[in-house]
Design a protein around this motif. Sequence first.
Motif, PDB file in Angstrom:
ATOM      1  N   ARG A   1       0.840  -1.202   0.000  1.00  0.00           N
ATOM      2  CA  ARG A   1       0.000   0.000   0.000  1.00  0.00           C
ATOM      3  C   ARG A   1       0.873   1.249   0.000  1.00  0.00           C
TER       4      ARG A   1
ATOM      5  N   GLU B   1      -6.868  -6.264   2.091  1.00  0.00           N
ATOM      6  CA  GLU B   1      -7.411  -6.515   0.752  1.00  0.00           C
ATOM      7  C   GLU B   1      -6.302  -6.866  -0.232  1.00  0.00           C
TER       8      GLU B   1
ATOM      9  N   LYS C   1      -4.031   1.638  -3.372  1.00  0.00           N
ATOM     10  CA  LYS C   1      -4.743   2.684  -2.641  1.00  0.00           C
ATOM     11  C   LYS C   1      -6.243   2.509  -2.774  1.00  0.00           C
ATOM     12  N   LEU C   2      -6.928   2.357  -1.625  1.00  0.00           N
ATOM     13  CA  LEU C   2      -8.382   2.197  -1.619  1.00  0.00           C
ATOM     14  C   LEU C   2      -9.112   3.489  -1.271  1.00  0.00           C
ATOM     15  N   ASP C   3      -8.467   4.326  -0.475  1.00  0.00           N
ATOM     16  CA  ASP C   3      -9.102   5.560  -0.006  1.00  0.00           C
ATOM     17  C   ASP C   3      -9.095   6.590  -1.127  1.00  0.00           C
TER      18      ASP C   3
ATOM     19  N   GLU D   1      -6.389  -1.694   3.596  1.00  0.00           N
ATOM     20  CA  GLU D   1      -5.696  -1.823   2.316  1.00  0.00           C
ATOM     21  C   GLU D   1      -4.719  -2.989   2.339  1.00  0.00           C
TER      22      GLU D   1
END
Length: 473
Positions: free
Chosen positions: A26, A122, A77-79, A119
């Motif tokens: 991440r 996942e 990156k999820l955010d 993150e």
Amino acid sequence: MNQNEVIFFDSSKEYENLPRVVITGRPNVGKSTLFNRFLHTRLAITDPTPGATRDKIEKQAFLSGYPVLLTDTGGFKLDREEGTKEAELDEIVVSGTVAALKGADKILLLLDAEEITGEDEEFIAILRPFWNKVVAAVNKTEGGRLSNEACDFYKFGFPKLFFISAEHGDNISDLAAALVRDLDFTQVREKDSFSKISVAVLGKPNTGKSTLCNRLTHSERSIVSDYAGTTRDVVEGDFTYRDRNFHILDTAGIRKKKKVEESLEYYSVNRAIKTLDEADLVFHLIDAKEGLTEQDKKIAALACERGCGVIFVLNKWDTLDLNEGKFSGRQAEKQALKSIKNHINVMFGHMEFAPILPICATEGKGIKDLLDEALIVYEQLTRKIETSVLNTALRDWTVRKSVPMVAGKRVKLRYGVQQSVNPAKFLFFCTHPDDMPESYTSYLKNRIREDLGLEKIPILIEYKASRKKREEI
């Protein structure tokens, strides 16, 4: 790798068919710092801003004495703020990272000892199909710091964790040994020593630099987006044309200093300018529809000062409306190109030697002409002029036009030599070298280009006092 087989690799040489080791994780876990640590140089940009790395950066590195193709990837990156350009870029970065995993021989998953995030969880789930290739390392554990917290990552089923510090170098050698273990080096071969033509692709943001580089390398190494500042690191690639090897350097777009507000962009722009030290040629991309700016003049001047061959590339040629004037079809295109060339020659008065070519990078139009021109320019950059030929020409030039008097002094040119090729640099011995008029230097440059067959490259000239100077003062 067979542990009983000893293979010697010379760290000063380049190799091909290398096993690929991909660093992933991440954002902000220290991937680029670790990448730089393995390379023993600051190649990738490191910055606390999440998502500093976007494009994949690949470089040969030696781990435990074995060469690998080391890849630094963008963070998972999820955010994201949905609907924004940044969110679109993050999605492209993640897709590129996943694609890199599929082609990896070893995957180095870098984790941060300070916390386990959603993150992380996942991304670890995404890595399950590649589990036999994964080596996990927990970063920021220098001196045993946060070792208890780092052990929490064992719950994900890692058979072993390496507790490291990319910043301070803790346990890096053990990690390197684990990464090359079981890799196959039997297909690795030393690269042909035949020299590559190094090309830096420079220009303002959004002129199509990454699109052109991807087209030339037949790859998607560089992320392409209409979002200004997409490229941050220098993305490198190789290709062959007419049996010549090219090395391409895709750079960040260069804007005016007052518009460079983020520290990330500051480093990107400086890295782009530094590629001029490595480049033989510069493809200076200009948006054909947008035209030229003062910033283009500064970019070209930097290349010219270093003696790089420069080709002005008018990209997005297909976006021009060629039906506005009295001409149409092919005639309208010729007229438009002539008009733009005249404008460029006015703005770049000292660079009329530089070729100007129209292309459409997205469709591949004009690429062959561009590369043919690049070969011609490179041949001139590397051409050595014999001293006897130069001095025969010099005598003719001084007869045709003598050096003007300056403050009652007349500079007398004695003889000249070519100091170097690529850049093409000439040294002239004369009396009163400090008094040589700039206008006469321009005259000599033009004569060298036109009479000695170097008409498409910058010429650098220096003067040195001749031995007879004292007698004539």
